[in-house]
Motif scaffolding. Sequence first.
Motif, PDB file in Angstrom:
ATOM      1  N   ILE A 224      10.765   6.426   0.380  1.00 12.96           N
ATOM      2  CA  ILE A 224      11.742   7.425  -0.066  1.00 12.96           C
ATOM      3  C   ILE A 224      12.488   6.934  -1.298  1.00 12.96           C
ATOM      4  N   LEU A 225      12.873   5.669  -1.309  1.00 14.74           N
ATOM      5  CA  LEU A 225      13.550   5.119  -2.482  1.00 14.74           C
ATOM      6  C   LEU A 225      12.633   5.162  -3.702  1.00 14.74           C
ATOM      7  N   ARG A 226      11.350   4.854  -3.491  1.00 15.29           N
ATOM      8  CA  ARG A 226      10.396   4.899  -4.606  1.00 15.29           C
ATOM      9  C   ARG A 226      10.247   6.321  -5.126  1.00 15.29           C
ATOM     10  N   LEU A 227      10.130   7.295  -4.240  1.00 16.15           N
ATOM     11  CA  LEU A 227      10.015   8.687  -4.656  1.00 16.15           C
ATOM     12  C   LEU A 227      11.296   9.180  -5.317  1.00 16.15           C
ATOM     13  N   SER A 228      12.413   8.506  -5.041  1.00 20.48           N
ATOM     14  CA  SER A 228      13.688   8.854  -5.665  1.00 20.48           C
ATOM     15  C   SER A 228      13.816   8.278  -7.071  1.00 20.48           C
ATOM     16  N   GLY A 229      12.832   7.477  -7.493  1.00 16.14           N
ATOM     17  CA  GLY A 229      12.847   6.929  -8.839  1.00 16.14           C
ATOM     18  C   GLY A 229      13.031   5.434  -8.924  1.00 16.14           C
ATOM     19  N   ALA A 230      13.251   4.749  -7.786  1.00 15.47           N
ATOM     20  CA  ALA A 230      13.417   3.302  -7.804  1.00 15.47           C
ATOM     21  C   ALA A 230      12.091   2.633  -8.156  1.00 15.47           C
ATOM     22  N   SER A 231      12.169   1.465  -8.781  1.00 14.30           N
ATOM     23  CA  SER A 231      10.957   0.702  -9.043  1.00 14.30           C
ATOM     24  C   SER A 231      10.411   0.186  -7.715  1.00 14.30           C
ATOM     25  N   ARG A 232       9.173  -0.267  -7.732  1.00 14.47           N
ATOM     26  CA  ARG A 232       8.593  -0.800  -6.497  1.00 14.47           C
ATOM     27  C   ARG A 232       9.397  -1.977  -5.980  1.00 14.47           C
TER      28      ARG A 232
ATOM     29  N   LEU B 121       0.820  -1.204   0.000  1.00 15.08           N
ATOM     30  CA  LEU B 121       0.000   0.000   0.000  1.00 15.08           C
ATOM     31  C   LEU B 121       0.859   1.261   0.000  1.00 15.08           C
ATOM     32  N   VAL B 122       1.934   1.243   0.775  1.00 14.79           N
ATOM     33  CA  VAL B 122       2.836   2.399   0.827  1.00 14.79           C
ATOM     34  C   VAL B 122       3.495   2.625  -0.528  1.00 14.79           C
ATOM     35  N   LEU B 123       4.002   1.552  -1.137  1.00 11.99           N
ATOM     36  CA  LEU B 123       4.701   1.692  -2.417  1.00 11.99           C
ATOM     37  C   LEU B 123       3.750   2.125  -3.534  1.00 11.99           C
ATOM     38  N   GLU B 124       2.509   1.699  -3.476  1.00 11.13           N
ATOM     39  CA  GLU B 124       1.543   2.144  -4.472  1.00 11.13           C
ATOM     40  C   GLU B 124       1.238   3.632  -4.327  1.00 11.13           C
ATOM     41  N   ALA B 125       1.280   4.108  -3.095  1.00  7.43           N
ATOM     42  CA  ALA B 125       0.975   5.517  -2.850  1.00  7.43           C
ATOM     43  C   ALA B 125       2.154   6.432  -3.126  1.00  7.43           C
ATOM     44  N   ALA B 126       3.362   5.888  -3.118  1.00  4.21           N
ATOM     45  CA  ALA B 126       4.566   6.691  -3.351  1.00  4.21           C
ATOM     46  C   ALA B 126       4.855   6.718  -4.853  1.00  4.21           C
ATOM     47  N   VAL B 127       4.517   7.819  -5.493  1.00  2.23           N
ATOM     48  CA  VAL B 127       4.682   7.941  -6.948  1.00  2.23           C
ATOM     49  C   VAL B 127       5.748   8.993  -7.241  1.00  2.23           C
TER      50      VAL B 127
ATOM     51  N   GLY C 238      24.768   8.135  -8.038  1.00  2.60           N
ATOM     52  CA  GLY C 238      23.895   7.792  -6.929  1.00  2.60           C
ATOM     53  C   GLY C 238      22.468   8.263  -7.108  1.00  2.60           C
ATOM     54  N   ARG C 239      22.184   9.035  -8.141  1.00  2.00           N
ATOM     55  CA  ARG C 239      20.820   9.469  -8.428  1.00  2.00           C
ATOM     56  C   ARG C 239      20.198   8.508  -9.441  1.00  2.00           C
ATOM     57  N   ARG C 240      18.893   8.686  -9.689  1.00  2.00           N
ATOM     58  CA  ARG C 240      18.192   7.833 -10.649  1.00  2.00           C
ATOM     59  C   ARG C 240      17.720   8.656 -11.840  1.00  2.00           C
ATOM     60  N   LEU C 241      17.917   8.099 -13.008  1.00  2.00           N
ATOM     61  CA  LEU C 241      17.575   8.800 -14.241  1.00  2.00           C
ATOM     62  C   LEU C 241      16.073   9.091 -14.313  1.00  2.00           C
ATOM     63  N   ALA C 242      15.748  10.277 -14.804  1.00  2.00           N
ATOM     64  CA  ALA C 242      14.354  10.627 -15.025  1.00  2.00           C
ATOM     65  C   ALA C 242      13.958  10.425 -16.479  1.00  2.00           C
ATOM     66  N   GLU C 243      14.938  10.307 -17.362  1.00  2.00           N
ATOM     67  CA  GLU C 243      14.692  10.093 -18.783  1.00  2.00           C
ATOM     68  C   GLU C 243      15.710   9.098 -19.319  1.00  2.00           C
ATOM     69  N   ALA C 244      15.349   8.453 -20.413  1.00  2.00           N
ATOM     70  CA  ALA C 244      16.301   7.551 -21.068  1.00  2.00           C
ATOM     71  C   ALA C 244      17.448   8.373 -21.671  1.00  2.00           C
TER      72      ALA C 244
ATOM     73  N   PRO D   1      14.831   5.261 -17.560  1.00  2.00           N
ATOM     74  CA  PRO D   1      14.270   5.998 -16.422  1.00  2.00           C
ATOM     75  C   PRO D   1      14.203   5.112 -15.173  1.00  2.00           C
ATOM     76  N   GLY D   2      14.633   5.665 -14.063  1.00  2.00           N
ATOM     77  CA  GLY D   2      14.638   4.926 -12.805  1.00  2.00           C
ATOM     78  C   GLY D   2      15.936   4.172 -12.545  1.00  2.00           C
ATOM     79  N   GLU D   3      16.818   4.120 -13.520  1.00  2.00           N
ATOM     80  CA  GLU D   3      18.069   3.368 -13.338  1.00  2.00           C
ATOM     81  C   GLU D   3      19.016   4.131 -12.428  1.00  2.00           C
ATOM     82  N   LEU D   4      19.596   3.413 -11.468  1.00  2.00           N
ATOM     83  CA  LEU D   4      20.541   4.010 -10.532  1.00  2.00           C
ATOM     84  C   LEU D   4      21.859   4.298 -11.243  1.00  2.00           C
ATOM     85  N   LEU D   5      22.315   5.533 -11.169  1.00  2.00           N
ATOM     86  CA  LEU D   5      23.532   5.933 -11.866  1.00  2.00           C
ATOM     87  C   LEU D   5      24.755   5.597 -11.018  1.00  2.00           C
ATOM     88  N   ARG D   6      25.538   4.659 -11.520  1.00  2.00           N
ATOM     89  CA  ARG D   6      26.794   4.279 -10.883  1.00  2.00           C
ATOM     90  C   ARG D   6      27.938   5.031 -11.560  1.00  2.00           C
TER      91      ARG D   6
END
Length: 529
Positions: free
Chosen positions: A431-439, A24-30, A44-50, A168-173
């Motif tokens: 917080i991770l989901r709001l940062s762009g991580a997948s559920r 429920l929390v992860l569904e609500a965190a968009v 360390g950030r997550r891509l917002a676009e391809a 999008p959503g990929e963690l930048l290493r």
Amino acid sequence: MNERQQGEARFRRRAVKVDEALRLVLEAAVPERTEIVPLWEAGGRRLAEAVSATTDWPPFARAGLDGFAVRSADTAQASPGAPATLRVVDTVAAGALASADVAPGTAVRIMTGGAVPSGADAVVMLEQTADARVFGQPAVQVKSAAEPGQNIAPRGEEFGRGRVFGQPGELLRPGHVALLGTFGYAHVPVYARPRVAVLATGAELLPVEAPLAPGRIRDSNSAMVASLVAQCGGTPILCGRVPDEPVAVAQAIANALAQCDIVITTGGVSVGDYDVMATLLQSIGNERSTEEQHEAAPSVDAEPSKDEKRFVTDDEHACAVKVEMQDELDDKVLARPMALPQEDAAVMSAVHSKVPSQYASTVTASPHSEEPLHPQDDRLPSNSRLLFNKAAMRPGAPTSAAVVSGKLLIALSGNPGACFVGFELFARAAILRLSGASREEARPKQATAKLVGSFDKGSPHERFVRARLYTENGTLYADPLAFGKSSMMASLPAADGLIRIKAGSVGAAEGSIVNVILLGALGYSTEST
């Protein structure tokens, strides 16, 4: 719903299983907010676009090592005893171009990364050559036959122009950062770091800088939660402390929602008379009944127990409270005496007198400050919806979550141990989901370990036990730590993981294999250990 009915409702909360509560929390965190950051800040950030290759890579055929660019046909018969002798017509450094093509019987001295000149189809490593002279001109002796394409990286070998290398959503290493720089991304589109409001409730709370007073404790939860927020990539915004008054807390939450992406509160979620968060969250139920709230979320105790139905007389009401309190004993140990305004004023005055002026603004204002909160209502907005107001877990059963004005509100226990566990199970994932991580990526990372000693439990709910993790002979061990009650802090610094003891009246035997949630840096890996 009148005050008595709302009070009764606090004791009729249905415990949602932890995995369901997390869903429920992860569904609500968009994730929605994005920003552009300099390349050097993108790690360390997550891509917002391809992102894709802006050119072929390599953009030209290049030498893989120091040596000589040759025509392989000119070296076909070469051997250590009968080397092929070729005239050297030019030298190419990385970043330069040859002034002449490689014609039959010639070679070009070339450095690693240099552009292979036209006519050459192989590079012979320097160690397989010897310097020579032909009619007084520089030459080279090649001691072994070269194969076509030898030691040459052809154009587009790694990437063709337009190939996507980040979704999008990929963690930048760091490796992603290198590719981004290679393809000219001086600025990178990423998901913004979630702004996380941290709000503590409770009149018993003092500023960290304040001396202790009878019946009062320092607010250690706010700093702990802020540290946890920063650890998982969020930006903590400390909103201070508010008293156990619905109007004040509702207004503080409204103020926090106006500037943050998610609000985390600590305290006030249990069943005591001053547990204001429980009252506020229950007010959401006025819009939708408890049955509607959990229609899509199966509860652990779907039918109210006989004790929950007994609200007839004041004595019976008190009895029912006792039943619920017994269920939540681990999460409610501190009484909450209402503080007098002058007490806080005196404390804050003493604190400010000891704080250098340049730091004075960092001291949290008193919950009884003369500066008004301008409260408008003692309820959360009518467009709010309750996700759950009790989780089938120990510690932290009263942990609750709601969506308020389109943003996530997570209400954690005021007890440090329960607050810590609730954060790791729900707030970190949000917080991770709001940062762009997948559920799936946002879920707590788990491993299996062998239990050191045995663990007994009386509660039927799932138990999360702080543990030290270590490896011996390739086996991961989980050693439960002492001082593990919800109100205890002593074991928090040493905790590497949380052992998940399954629901039921039976604990776990020594040597049994248990699931462990990995904490902190151990929990950052996207793969289970």
